[in-house]
Structure formats: C-alpha cells, structure tokens
Design an enzyme around this catalytic site. Structure first.
Site, PDB file in Angstrom:
ATOM      1  N   ARG A 215      39.464 -24.168  12.586  1.00  0.00           N
ATOM      2  CA  ARG A 215      40.106 -22.907  12.985  1.00  0.00           C
ATOM      3  C   ARG A 215      39.743 -22.670  14.442  1.00  0.00           C
ATOM      4  NH1 ARG A 215      41.888 -18.656  14.736  1.00  0.00           N
ATOM      5  NH2 ARG A 215      42.586 -16.889  13.518  1.00  0.00           N
TER       6      ARG A 215
ATOM      7  N   GLU B 236      51.526 -15.985  11.994  1.00  0.00           N
ATOM      8  CA  GLU B 236      51.622 -16.692  10.716  1.00  0.00           C
ATOM      9  C   GLU B 236      52.974 -17.401  10.644  1.00  0.00           C
ATOM     10  OE1 GLU B 236      49.093 -16.936   8.678  1.00  0.00           O
ATOM     11  OE2 GLU B 236      47.861 -15.552   9.825  1.00  0.00           O
TER      12      GLU B 236
ATOM     13  N   ARG C  84      35.780 -23.144   7.345  1.00  0.00           N
ATOM     14  CA  ARG C  84      36.471 -23.942   8.357  1.00  0.00           C
ATOM     15  C   ARG C  84      35.580 -24.025   9.582  1.00  0.00           C
ATOM     16  NH1 ARG C  84      41.949 -20.467   8.622  1.00  0.00           N
ATOM     17  NH2 ARG C  84      40.324 -18.912   8.894  1.00  0.00           N
TER      18      ARG C  84
END
Length: 165
Positions: A54, A62, A97
C-alpha cells in the site's frame, strides 16, 4: 530538588534508549500486479508468494469511483508488471500490507501519482508535507482528477458507501 534531578535525567535516558527505532527497510521486488491507484502485489526474493503493498501518504480513487480506473491504469504505466520496484518501508498497515514509498524506473511513484492528479495526499497519514505542493500544482493545472468538477476524496467516498441505507 537536587536529588530529584539526577533521577529524572536517568529515567529520561532509559526511556529514550528503550524507545523503538524505526529504521526504514528497503525491498527490491518485481511488480506482479497493480490492483488500483495506490496498491500492488510484488514478488520479493526469499518470499514464498506475492506481498501486498500500500503506497503510503497517498490515497487514490477507488475503482468504482470517478477517475478510479484511470488512476489504476496510470500506476500500471509507471510500474509495469514484471518491472522492478524499490520499496522503502517502515511497517505495515492494519490489513498487514506493506506501507511504503515505491520507486519504479528511478521515479518516486507516490509523488508521481499526486503530481499527475491520479491520487490525493492522504491528510490523515501524510509525513512529507512537500506532497501538498505537488497536489496544489496538479489542482492549478487541472491535471487528472482535478479536471473534474468537485472531485470527491476517496476517504469521503468510502465513508458514504459504508453509511448508505
């Protein structure tokens, strides 16, 4: 008071020495896939499978959001699957992440995403305030998502999606 001062100094020194040192770790990996405009999967030497990355300090639209697919496609252009990605990380997020600054072809991709208008500076997590200058320049030139009327920040969009009736 004179007797208390040495004790306070000793306690302060012990506390400082016991504080965790956050050394940044460098990973050189191969881009496996780009999911959206701020995350990817990479294959790193010594790892069994791919790792989720990330990109820190930025937040891209998104995929279902306006400009989401364009943002993802621009990240895919910067970090093509099969290319080498250098990741500077100092930890993981709550989803495990890797959080990091990503470099592909010698470019700071986090900065490139903001400068192109493909991602916002993530106000909640920003450490490098110079990213705001890049975002202001993208806004002024109406680059990427800033060319739209009233672009909606991804964190606002996610909030609205969670709170729909």
């Amino acid at each position: 008071m004179r007797q208390l001062l040495p004790a306070l100094l000793f306690a302060s020194a012990c506390w400082l020495l016991s504080a965790p040192v956050h050394a940044q770790k460098q990973l050189e990996c191969t881009v496996n896939a780009v999911h959206d405009g701020d995350s990817m999967r990479v294959l790193c030497p010594g790892e069994r499978g791919t790792l989720r990355v990330r990109m820190q300090q930025i937040d891209a639209p998104e995929l279902e959001q306006a400009h989401g697919l364009r943002s993802r496609d621009y990240l895919r252009k910067l970090c093509r699957p099969g290319s080498t990605a250098l990741i500077l990380t100092d930890g993981h997020d709550q989803y495990d992440r890797i959080l990091g600054d990503v470099f592909c072809d010698g470019k700071n991709v986090n900065e490139e995403m903001v400068a192109s208008g493909s991602a916002w500076v993530y106000n909640r997590y920003v450490k490098d305030r110079s990213l705001y200058r890049l975002q202001d320049q993208a806004k002024a030139s109406r680059s990427g998502l800033w060319g739209r009327r009233n672009p909606q920040a991804p964190w606002q969009w996610r909030y609205e999606q969670r709170n729909r009736n």
